[in-house]
Design a protein around this motif. Structure first.
Motif, mmCIF file in Angstrom:
data_model
loop_
_atom_site.group_PDB
_atom_site.id
_atom_site.type_symbol
_atom_site.label_atom_id
_atom_site.label_comp_id
_atom_site.label_asym_id
_atom_site.label_seq_id
_atom_site.Cartn_x
_atom_site.Cartn_y
_atom_site.Cartn_z
ATOM 1 N N GLY A 46 9.342 -3.063 -14.456
ATOM 2 C CA GLY A 46 9.846 -1.886 -15.152
ATOM 3 C C GLY A 46 8.921 -0.697 -14.985
ATOM 4 O O GLY A 46 9.368 0.436 -14.756
ATOM 5 N N ILE A 49 9.393 0.752 -11.493
ATOM 6 C CA ILE A 49 10.599 1.576 -11.383
ATOM 7 C C ILE A 49 10.346 2.959 -11.961
ATOM 8 O O ILE A 49 10.784 3.976 -11.402
ATOM 9 C CB ILE A 49 11.773 0.885 -12.096
ATOM 10 C CG1 ILE A 49 12.177 -0.382 -11.339
ATOM 11 C CG2 ILE A 49 12.980 1.830 -12.222
ATOM 12 C CD1 ILE A 49 13.246 -1.198 -12.032
ATOM 13 N N GLN A 50 9.622 3.018 -13.066
ATOM 14 C CA GLN A 50 9.330 4.313 -13.688
ATOM 15 C C GLN A 50 8.491 5.202 -12.778
ATOM 16 O O GLN A 50 8.655 6.436 -12.766
ATOM 17 C CB GLN A 50 8.606 4.098 -15.008
ATOM 18 C CG GLN A 50 8.360 5.375 -15.785
ATOM 19 C CD GLN A 50 7.478 5.146 -16.989
ATOM 20 O OE1 GLN A 50 6.298 4.864 -16.855
ATOM 21 N NE2 GLN A 50 8.053 5.249 -18.169
ATOM 22 N N ALA A 113 11.993 4.416 -21.889
ATOM 23 C CA ALA A 113 12.908 4.292 -20.749
ATOM 24 C C ALA A 113 14.351 4.562 -21.180
ATOM 25 O O ALA A 113 15.129 5.181 -20.434
ATOM 26 C CB ALA A 113 12.791 2.898 -20.137
ATOM 27 N N GLY A 184 13.077 0.467 -7.604
ATOM 28 C CA GLY A 184 13.517 1.687 -8.259
ATOM 29 C C GLY A 184 14.095 2.694 -7.292
ATOM 30 O O GLY A 184 15.136 3.304 -7.557
ATOM 31 N N GLU A 200 15.217 -0.270 -15.645
ATOM 32 C CA GLU A 200 13.871 -0.206 -16.222
ATOM 33 C C GLU A 200 13.898 -0.583 -17.701
ATOM 34 O O GLU A 200 13.050 -1.371 -18.175
ATOM 35 C CB GLU A 200 13.308 1.210 -16.068
ATOM 36 C CG GLU A 200 11.923 1.370 -16.678
ATOM 37 C CD GLU A 200 11.489 2.812 -16.814
ATOM 38 O OE1 GLU A 200 10.474 3.056 -17.489
ATOM 39 O OE2 GLU A 200 12.156 3.693 -16.250
#
Length: 275
Positions: A46, A49-50, A113, A184, A200
């Motif tokens: 996660g 992806i951010q 998120a 991502g 995410e």
């Protein structure tokens, strides 16, 4: 079994009765280590992806000649809380149950998120929420990282600890710096930013639930601690006195300043120019 031996056995929460002998170096023998590693990798995906999704979110909301400054500003704001709060996060990790810190910190990251998800789905064009959310993420990391690594000695035996740290670091970095960003970028390119932020959010929420699967590990008794201010001061003095630790901190800072930070800011701009 003698009374003293029985009490000593019950005090070791991180070792299960069916684990191999204490001399084993395999950290996967510990059920809690397996849960910890799974939660760490899921959460790191996660985070990865951010790393890609937030710069893309900024790119779509600023003029081309302002993108580099906006992305750099968000990155700086995200890193600043870690500079000032990581020591406090470490002291707090010694006083609170690490599982609760991990669950709460990861849950807050999932909420952040979800806010990005709402902003992307609503096509919000204002940029100031990004800087506020970046500061929140930076503060979350300052508390999550010390708790995540500090709990390891309670999850495995001493012979297993070195392998546990190595495997944990490799797994986390692979997920956060390689697999997560690639995933991502792929999702954002195919399905859009809303889908990327949705994934995410789901991964971070799953990470919080997985951390909840860890057993409770009691921190040291409050009587064994000094004041928070005293512990912070002692920690700073120890770092300054230790040339090895001070050198590692300087090397880590140089890596972030001259490699990690510039790559994060410029990669998106380079890709856009090439493609």
């Amino acid at each position: 079994m003698p009374e003293g031996v029985e009490g000593e056995t019950e005090a070791i929460d991180g070792v299960e009765p069916d684990e191999p002998a204490a001399g084993s170096r395999n950290p996967f023998a510990s059920r809690d280590y397996r849960a910890w590693l799974t939660a760490s990798v899921v959460m790191a995906l996660g985070v990865g992806i951010q790393i890609v999704a937030v710069p893309l979110f900024i790119r779509d909301r600023v003029e081309p000649d302002e993108r580099a400054a906006a992305i750099a500003g968000a990155l700086m704001i995200q890193e600043l809380p870690g500079v000032f709060l990581t020591l406090f996060g470490g002291v707090l990790a010694d006083r609170m149950e690490a599982r609760l810190i991990l669950v709460r910190a990861t849950a807050v990251a999932a909420v952040v998120a979800a806010v990005y998800l709402v902003l992307a789905a609503a096509s919000v064009t204002i940029l100031w929420p990004v800087f506020l959310l970046s500061a929140v993420i930076g503060a979350v990391g300052a508390f999550e990282n010390p708790a995540r690594m500090g709990v390891l000695p309670q999850l495995v035996t001493r012979p297993q600890l070195q392998n546990a740290v190595i495997i944990g670091n490799v797994g986390f970095l692979a997920a956060s710096d390689f697999v997560g960003p690639a995933l991502g970028g792929l999702v954002a390119g195919i399905a859009g930013l809303t889908a990327a932020f949705s994934l995410e959010t789901a991964l971070l929420a799953a990470g919080a639930l997985l951390f909840l699967m860890l057993r409770k590990y009691r921190p040291e008794a409050p009587a064994e601690h000094g004041s928070i201010r005293g512990d912070l001061t002692e920690g700073l003095k120890y770092v300054i006195r230790s040339r090895a630790i001070l050198g590692l901190l300087i090397l880590s800072a140089m890596l972030g300043i001259f490699f990690g930070g510039p790559i994060t800011v410029t990669m998106l701009l380079i890709v856009e120019d090439v493609l």
